[in-house]
Scaffold this motif. Structure first.
Motif, PDB file in Angstrom:
ATOM      1  N   GLY A 162      31.252  25.192  28.851  1.00 35.22           N
ATOM      2  CA  GLY A 162      29.888  25.531  29.326  1.00 35.22           C
ATOM      3  C   GLY A 162      29.793  25.841  30.623  1.00 35.22           C
ATOM      4  N   ASP A 163      30.666  25.426  31.533  1.00 36.75           N
ATOM      5  CA  ASP A 163      30.451  25.812  33.108  1.00 36.75           C
ATOM      6  C   ASP A 163      31.263  26.691  33.259  1.00 36.75           C
ATOM      7  OD1 ASP A 163      32.935  24.621  32.895  1.00 36.75           O
ATOM      8  OD2 ASP A 163      32.622  23.250  34.398  1.00 36.75           O
ATOM      9  N   ALA A 164      31.413  27.784  32.529  1.00 42.46           N
ATOM     10  CA  ALA A 164      32.311  29.100  32.720  1.00 42.46           C
ATOM     11  C   ALA A 164      31.265  29.928  33.726  1.00 42.46           C
ATOM     12  CB  ALA A 164      32.699  29.775  31.731  1.00 42.46           C
ATOM     13  N   PRO A 165      32.133  30.656  34.567  1.00 41.01           N
ATOM     14  CA  PRO A 165      31.139  31.605  35.696  1.00 41.01           C
ATOM     15  C   PRO A 165      30.528  32.763  34.908  1.00 41.01           C
ATOM     16  CG  PRO A 165      33.387  31.151  36.626  1.00 41.01           C
ATOM     17  CD  PRO A 165      33.396  30.481  35.420  1.00 41.01           C
ATOM     18  N   GLU A 166      29.214  32.698  34.902  1.00 43.05           N
ATOM     19  CA  GLU A 166      28.446  33.773  34.217  1.00 43.05           C
ATOM     20  C   GLU A 166      28.976  35.039  34.231  1.00 43.05           C
ATOM     21  OE1 GLU A 166      23.811  35.221  33.927  1.00 43.05           O
ATOM     22  OE2 GLU A 166      24.293  33.394  34.901  1.00 43.05           O
ATOM     23  N   GLY A 167      29.369  35.418  35.427  1.00 48.73           N
ATOM     24  CA  GLY A 167      29.937  36.992  35.287  1.00 48.73           C
ATOM     25  C   GLY A 167      31.032  37.258  34.813  1.00 48.73           C
ATOM     26  N   GLU A 183      30.137  22.647  24.752  1.00 46.82           N
ATOM     27  CA  GLU A 183      29.439  21.663  25.909  1.00 46.82           C
ATOM     28  C   GLU A 183      30.497  20.823  26.108  1.00 46.82           C
ATOM     29  OE1 GLU A 183      25.983  20.207  23.668  1.00 46.82           O
ATOM     30  OE2 GLU A 183      24.922  22.217  23.793  1.00 46.82           O
ATOM     31  N   GLY A 184      31.408  21.113  27.023  1.00 49.39           N
ATOM     32  CA  GLY A 184      32.441  20.137  27.504  1.00 49.39           C
ATOM     33  C   GLY A 184      33.374  21.010  28.411  1.00 49.39           C
ATOM     34  N   SER A 185      34.663  20.520  28.510  1.00 49.65           N
ATOM     35  CA  SER A 185      35.569  21.150  29.521  1.00 49.65           C
ATOM     36  C   SER A 185      36.441  22.270  29.012  1.00 49.65           C
ATOM     37  CB  SER A 185      36.561  20.000  29.961  1.00 49.65           C
ATOM     38  OG  SER A 185      37.418  19.477  28.745  1.00 49.65           O
ATOM     39  N   ALA A 297      38.168  27.037  41.576  1.00 48.48           N
ATOM     40  CA  ALA A 297      39.043  27.952  41.286  1.00 48.48           C
ATOM     41  C   ALA A 297      39.101  27.893  39.762  1.00 48.48           C
ATOM     42  CB  ALA A 297      40.417  28.091  41.813  1.00 48.48           C
ATOM     43  N   ASP A 298      38.119  28.453  38.946  1.00 52.01           N
ATOM     44  CA  ASP A 298      38.053  28.088  37.439  1.00 52.01           C
ATOM     45  C   ASP A 298      39.120  28.460  36.747  1.00 52.01           C
ATOM     46  OD1 ASP A 298      37.188  30.993  35.961  1.00 52.01           O
ATOM     47  OD2 ASP A 298      36.372  30.853  38.065  1.00 52.01           O
ATOM     48  N   SER A 299      39.949  29.636  37.135  1.00 48.78           N
ATOM     49  CA  SER A 299      41.065  30.328  36.374  1.00 48.78           C
ATOM     50  C   SER A 299      42.109  29.571  36.353  1.00 48.78           C
ATOM     51  CB  SER A 299      41.416  31.591  36.810  1.00 48.78           C
ATOM     52  OG  SER A 299      40.431  32.444  36.585  1.00 48.78           O
TER      53      SER A 299
END
Length: 417
Positions: A162-167, A183-185, A297-299
């Motif tokens: 759910g918190d992945a970058p919108e872009g 809705e989670g990790s 660093a989401d990746s």
């Protein structure tokens, strides 16, 4: 789908083997996804098929088709992935105090390294007659798989935290994918993608469990071996999330060494964020492994890396090691890379630069050693993080005096003893 050059799929834990012409993700002898499979090849067969000149001219990763687990008559799904430049970086070298080059995989078709794997995945999925492809992703794999699915006429159904970058989520939507924000990790999205794979029979591209995905990624090792023939670097540096990328590069590079295409192999340096350091901790035998990923660093924000074994094996076999860096160091490296060499990397793509700084400071990399860092993603993937790393835009009045006041003041300040 006949694969005469692929001998078998072998479990990395128990050695059980499986038919490479069937769809199987992990060894069923082990609970969960522990039984990661390794693709084993017949290199005599590969050499009979490989007739390319290793002259540094690389149009795409499919120059190494003879090494990839696709049938000779398969219609390859490609957007021109691979064949990325190896750039001299003299200003960055001066900043870091070590001779540097950058392999910029942020110039792949969707702006990330993962296109190497997606091209192979969608090619195989289509050969097996699958209509739907799926994966879990923090953003880059989602965009990559969606693009290649669109190219091939397949449907893509993507699971993201759910918190992945919108872009990053806009990109797969443009490619026509069905993007489901869990809705989670990331780890929960990953687990759900495995459940739906079992339920619906979709083809799963998740690189950590799909044995053929590391094979696409290993083309970066082939490319680096070809591009550095005669001047193999002492170190090759990657950021690490699930561990597939560094494992793939090591496999490709060491294959070329085993075949006497190159005389040496580099040491591998794996870089993780302090808030997502599972592979680093396993390699250094830490007991306090935290499964909750906490990094911008989401990746590489992976709490439970699935390919830890392959990644640690690459570090050990190459004589390399792993380091961790803070988010602040990653952001500083992002702007350093940008202002010194004009290369715009997302945080995970800049993490290797921060890791090199740490390794030089700790004496892991000596001043007389040579280094290649692989930038795995383009900066426009995550502009919000990049904005945090800069001072932002300066607002001025629309007058010449506003400009002269600013730059005259800078000049005067610079001239002060």
């Amino acid at each position: 789908m006949e694969l005469p050059h692929v001998r078998t799929l072998e479990c990395t834990l128990c050695g059980e083997t499986y038919d490479p012409e069937e769809i199987i993700y992990t060894c069923p002898e082990h609970e969960g996804v522990a039984g990661i499979l390794e693709v084993k090849y017949d290199y005599d067969e590969i050499l009979d098929r490989f007739d390319e000149e290793l002259d540094g001219n690389i149009d795409s990763q499919w120059k190494y088709r003879a090494f990839l687990p696709v049938a000779d008559d398969a219609a390859v799904v490609t957007l021109g992935e691979g064949g990325t430049d190896l750039l001299e970086t003299p200003r960055l070298s001066e900043e870091l105090g070590v001779e540097m080059r950058i392999k910029n995989d942020g110039t792949n078709p969707t702006g990330c390294f993962k296109d190497r794997a997606s091209s192979v995945a969608v090619t195989i999925a289509r050969e097996h007659g699958r209509d739907v492809v799926t994966c879990a992703s923090t953003g880059n794999a989602a965009a990559s798989l969606a693009a290649y699915a669109a190219r091939s006429g397949l449907d893509a159904r993507i699971f993201v935290p759910g918190d992945a970058p919108e872009g990053k989520l806009v990109q797969p939507l443009v490619y026509g994918a069905d993007v489901l924000a869990v809705e989670g990790s990331y780890d929960e999205a990953y687990d759900l993608s495995l459940e739906v794979t079992d339920e619906y029979g979709w083809y799963n591209r998740n690189a950590a469990i799909n044995p053929f995905q590391v094979e696409g990624k290993r083309t970066v090792g082939h490319e680096l071996a070809e591009q550095t023939r005669g001047e193999v670097p002492d170190w090759v540096v990657f950021s690490m999330g699930d561990g597939c990328t560094i494992a793939g590069c090591w496999k490709g590079f060491s294959e070329f060494a085993d075949l006497d295409f190159v005389e040496e192999t580099p040491k591998m340096l794996g870089v993780q964020a302090e808030g997502a350091s599972g592979i680093h901790d396993a390699f250094h035998e830490h007991d306090d492994v935290d499964e909750i990923a906490d990094t911008l660093a989401d990746s590489i924000a992976v709490g439970r890396p699935r390919n830890t074994l392959k990644a640690c094996r690459a570090l050990e076999e190459s004589g390399g090691t792993a380091v961790t860096v803070t988010d602040e160091e990653i952001l500083a490296a992002e702007t350093l890379l940008g202002r010194s060499e004009g290369i715009y990397a997302e945080p995970a793509g800049a993490a290797p630069i921060a890791g090199i700084q740490r390794a030089v400071e700790e004496g892991i990399i000596a001043p007389d050693e040579t280094v290649v860092a692989v930038v795995t993603g383009f900066g426009l993937k995550d502009t919000a993080s990049a904005k945090r790393a800069t001072d932002g835009v300066t607002s001025i009045e629309p007058t010449l005096s506003a400009v002269t006041t600013r730059y005259d003041a800078e000049t005067e300040s610079a001239s002060q003893p």
